[in-house]
Design a protein around this motif. Structure first.
Motif, mmCIF file in Angstrom:
data_model
loop_
_atom_site.group_PDB
_atom_site.id
_atom_site.type_symbol
_atom_site.label_atom_id
_atom_site.label_comp_id
_atom_site.label_asym_id
_atom_site.label_seq_id
_atom_site.Cartn_x
_atom_site.Cartn_y
_atom_site.Cartn_z
ATOM 1 N N LEU A 346 0.853 -1.193 0.000
ATOM 2 C CA LEU A 346 0.000 0.000 0.000
ATOM 3 C C LEU A 346 0.879 1.230 0.000
ATOM 4 C CD1 LEU A 346 -2.729 -1.039 2.612
ATOM 5 C CD2 LEU A 346 -2.801 -1.272 0.132
ATOM 6 N N GLU A 347 0.578 2.164 -0.897
ATOM 7 C CA GLU A 347 1.383 3.369 -1.061
ATOM 8 C C GLU A 347 0.807 4.533 -0.262
ATOM 9 O OE1 GLU A 347 4.266 3.346 -2.541
ATOM 10 O OE2 GLU A 347 3.978 1.217 -2.992
ATOM 11 N N PRO A 348 1.644 5.528 0.088
ATOM 12 C CA PRO A 348 1.155 6.714 0.807
ATOM 13 C C PRO A 348 -0.024 7.363 0.075
ATOM 14 C CG PRO A 348 3.540 6.699 0.771
ATOM 15 C CD PRO A 348 3.098 5.568 -0.115
ATOM 16 N N GLY A 349 -0.994 7.807 0.869
ATOM 17 C CA GLY A 349 -2.193 8.417 0.315
ATOM 18 C C GLY A 349 -3.358 7.464 0.188
ATOM 19 N N THR A 350 -3.092 6.156 0.273
ATOM 20 C CA THR A 350 -4.164 5.161 0.174
ATOM 21 C C THR A 350 -5.106 5.266 1.371
ATOM 22 O OG1 THR A 350 -2.678 3.636 -0.986
ATOM 23 C CG2 THR A 350 -4.688 2.708 -0.040
ATOM 24 N N LEU A 351 -6.400 5.254 1.115
ATOM 25 C CA LEU A 351 -7.403 5.269 2.174
ATOM 26 C C LEU A 351 -7.874 3.840 2.448
ATOM 27 C CD1 LEU A 351 -9.515 8.384 1.093
ATOM 28 C CD2 LEU A 351 -7.965 8.225 3.046
ATOM 29 N N ILE A 352 -7.966 3.489 3.729
ATOM 30 C CA ILE A 352 -8.360 2.139 4.139
ATOM 31 C C ILE A 352 -9.545 2.236 5.108
ATOM 32 C CG2 ILE A 352 -7.574 -0.060 5.089
ATOM 33 C CD1 ILE A 352 -4.703 0.955 4.832
ATOM 34 N N MET A 353 -10.516 1.341 4.933
ATOM 35 C CA MET A 353 -11.626 1.239 5.871
ATOM 36 C C MET A 353 -11.818 -0.233 6.230
ATOM 37 S SD MET A 353 -14.315 3.966 4.146
ATOM 38 C CE MET A 353 -15.233 4.373 5.637
ATOM 39 N N GLY A 354 -12.047 -0.506 7.498
ATOM 40 C CA GLY A 354 -12.336 -1.868 7.930
ATOM 41 C C GLY A 354 -13.825 -2.138 7.814
ATOM 42 N N SER A 355 -14.186 -3.313 7.339
ATOM 43 C CA SER A 355 -15.602 -3.674 7.228
ATOM 44 C C SER A 355 -16.070 -4.333 8.525
ATOM 45 C CB SER A 355 -15.832 -4.625 6.055
ATOM 46 O OG SER A 355 -17.184 -5.070 6.062
ATOM 47 N N ILE A 356 -16.777 -3.578 9.330
ATOM 48 C CA ILE A 356 -17.318 -4.102 10.591
ATOM 49 C C ILE A 356 -18.279 -5.252 10.309
ATOM 50 C CG2 ILE A 356 -18.683 -3.537 12.640
ATOM 51 C CD1 ILE A 356 -17.611 -0.657 12.379
ATOM 52 N N TYR A 357 -19.112 -5.085 9.296
ATOM 53 C CA TYR A 357 -20.097 -6.126 8.973
ATOM 54 C C TYR A 357 -19.416 -7.433 8.591
ATOM 55 C CZ TYR A 357 -23.786 -8.741 6.685
ATOM 56 O OH TYR A 357 -24.660 -9.738 6.330
ATOM 57 N N LEU A 358 -18.399 -7.372 7.718
ATOM 58 C CA LEU A 358 -17.738 -8.605 7.282
ATOM 59 C C LEU A 358 -16.997 -9.282 8.442
ATOM 60 C CD1 LEU A 358 -16.320 -7.621 3.770
ATOM 61 C CD2 LEU A 358 -18.309 -9.060 4.282
ATOM 62 N N ILE A 359 -16.361 -8.497 9.300
ATOM 63 C CA ILE A 359 -15.678 -9.083 10.463
ATOM 64 C C ILE A 359 -16.680 -9.781 11.375
ATOM 65 C CG2 ILE A 359 -14.420 -8.535 12.586
ATOM 66 C CD1 ILE A 359 -13.063 -6.290 11.019
ATOM 67 N N HIS A 360 -17.827 -9.160 11.589
ATOM 68 C CA HIS A 360 -18.856 -9.721 12.466
ATOM 69 C C HIS A 360 -19.514 -10.974 11.879
ATOM 70 C CE1 HIS A 360 -19.692 -5.895 15.073
ATOM 71 N NE2 HIS A 360 -18.433 -6.311 15.128
ATOM 72 N N HIS A 361 -19.227 -11.278 10.614
ATOM 73 C CA HIS A 361 -19.837 -12.448 9.976
ATOM 74 C C HIS A 361 -18.798 -13.457 9.505
ATOM 75 C CE1 HIS A 361 -23.292 -9.764 10.121
ATOM 76 N NE2 HIS A 361 -24.044 -10.817 9.916
ATOM 77 N N ARG A 362 -17.620 -13.417 10.091
ATOM 78 C CA ARG A 362 -16.599 -14.402 9.751
ATOM 79 C C ARG A 362 -16.948 -15.734 10.415
ATOM 80 N NH1 ARG A 362 -11.903 -12.099 7.439
ATOM 81 N NH2 ARG A 362 -10.731 -14.012 7.892
ATOM 82 N N GLU A 363 -17.027 -16.787 9.608
ATOM 83 C CA GLU A 363 -17.464 -18.094 10.093
ATOM 84 C C GLU A 363 -16.550 -18.634 11.182
ATOM 85 O OE1 GLU A 363 -20.246 -21.106 10.027
ATOM 86 O OE2 GLU A 363 -20.212 -19.769 8.287
#
Length: 458
Positions: A346-363
């Motif tokens: 990942l290069e400088p300036g890249t925006l990252i967001m964590g998916s709360i929904y996907l984490i909460h639905h990990r089997e």
């Protein structure tokens, strides 16, 4: 080093999917690309590419390295919220300014102070449900919104009754509700819709309501500055007295924008989580029975804080927020120097967001993730990177402790003092509401009767 896989769907289709079917959009791309992918789906209300991650170890890195050296937590990346909460507040501040503002806001939300709000939460809940007894059909989302809004007015503004109280409750609730459907939610993501095109337009109605709310807020702030009362303990009074290390306090505009942000966070997400909790409790007899058994072990009429320590009630609240978290994504982080995440560069300036929904639905974390099962929170302790309904890191919701208390005390009060029955006979699924999630249709209940409760206090 590999580059992050990019969603190949045309940008306008990604935007439509994100706006009108966000959960399927995230789930489908997770199945195709895995724990990390890049989207142009207008997640931040513009065409900025965003990397979405859903691996708990990557989330841990994201939320523990966001002090500005490797990753930063830029408030300016969340520009879509400016029309709703203003610009001069903690959520939209960055760096040192964010730390300064957060430090000023933290004292009113400490756990011990939150306990002092317990009686108010219970009385507000009692009063709101008692006022709905004559109604044949009660919309749970509106009822929970009334409870959370009144809680904000009392704890944040120190308002308990009167014309100002009623006007602010009516205006702010109407302002948010008018942009809460999947279609009207495009107000957040397409800035040109926010313009005033005349009395027929959404922008005109929204700005008109904002001006009316601002008049109340600025008048209230000025009155409190002119006539300070050291005996008041509401959050606005504490913020009026707050000073940073250099002796600087908050301006009127600062206070207005901070109050708008607190109202947005405290009203919307908590009301939605309470609505889901009630839906599941009264849909699943076993859950209701276990809750009532646990609630019968405590005396609650005189000490509602006891609700806050009940394990199964706590598990029910957590499961409601896990299954359909009111916020789908964490607030964005920006890469400040080259780094590797999930095996990608990942290069400088890249925006990252964590998916709360996907984490909460990990089997592997939550077996049968689409099933409502409070027991999972009794059987296992989840880390702050596996269960994060309030976000995390330096951007974790400042009112999380208050929201926890509201949910537990409101639900404990409802279950022990009122007899509710669910009217809906079909399953209810989530849909977009503003920038978050809510039930796709109205959750309807009937309040059959109530136990004798104490007289309400003004």
């Amino acid at each position: 080093m590999r580059t992050v896989p990019t969603i190949e769907t045309p940008m306008f289709l990604q935007a439509a999917q994100w706006l009108f079917d966000p959960l399927n959009y995230l789930t489908a791309n997770f199945k195709r690309y895995g724990d990390i992918f890049k989207t142009h789906g207008m997640l931040l209300g513009d065409n900025s590419p965003v990397v979405v991650i859903s691996d708990p170890s990557a989330i841990q890195y994201l939320l523990t390295h966001d002090s500005g050296k490797e990753l930063s937590a830029p408030g300016d990346a969340y520009e879509l919220m400016v029309p709703i909460v203003g610009r001069q507040n903690t959520p939209l501040a960055s760096g040192n300014e964010h730390r300064r503002r957060r430090k000023l806001l933290m004292p009113p939300f400490h756990a011990e102070r939150v306990k002092a709000y317990a009686q108010s939460i219970q009385q507000i809940t009692q009063e709101a449900l008692a006022q709905s007894l004559a109604d044949k059909f009660v919309d749970v989302r509106k009822l929970m919104g009334k409870i959370t809004m009144r809680m904000i007015l009392q704890t944040v503004f120190g308002m308990h009754s009167g014309e100002c109280y009623e006007n602010l409750e009516r205006l702010y609730t109407h302002r948010l509700d008018m942009i809460s459907t999947p279609w009207s939610s495009i107000f957040f993501y397409l800035p040109w819709i926010q313009n005033d095109f005349g009395s027929w337009s959404l922008g005109h109605s929204f700005h008109k309501l904002t001006k009316e709310i601002d008049q109340i807020l600025f008048t209230n702030i000025q009155e409190r500055r002119t006539h300070p009362n050291p005996d008041r303990s509401d959050i606005l009074s504490l913020l009026l007295c707050a000073k940073d290390e250099d002796g600087h306090g908050l301006t009127d505009q600062d206070l207005r924008d901070e109050l708008m942000a607190l109202m947005m966070g405290g009203y919307e997400t908590t009301a939605t989580s309470l609505t889901w909790a009630i839906y599941w409790i009264y849909s699943l007899p076993d859950v209701k029975e276990k809750l009532l058994t646990e609630l019968n072990t405590v005396a609650t009429q005189t000490d509602p804080t006891k609700f806050m320590s009940l394990p199964y009630l706590n598990a029910v609240c957590n499961e409601a927020m896990r299954l359909y978290p009111p916020l789908i994504l964490t607030l964005p982080r920006r890469v400040e120097k080259p780094l590797e995440l999930c095996g990608y560069q990942l290069e400088p300036g890249t925006l990252i967001m964590g998916s709360i929904y996907l984490i909460h639905h990990r089997e592997e974390l939550y077996p049968q993730p689409h099933k409502f099962s409070p027991e999972r929170f009794l059987e296992r302790q989840f880390s702050n990177y596996e269960f994060l309904p309030f976000g995390g890191g330096v951007r974790r919701c400042i009112g999380a402790a208050l929201a926890h208390a509201e949910m537990r005390i409101a639900l404990g009060t409802i279950l022990t003092q009122f007899d509710l029955s669910l009217i809906n006979d079909r399953p209810i699924v989530p849909a977009r509401r503003g920038i978050g999630l809510a039930p796709s249709t109205s959750v309807q209940i009937n309040i059959k009767n109530m136990q004798q409760i104490p007289a309400m206090c003004n």
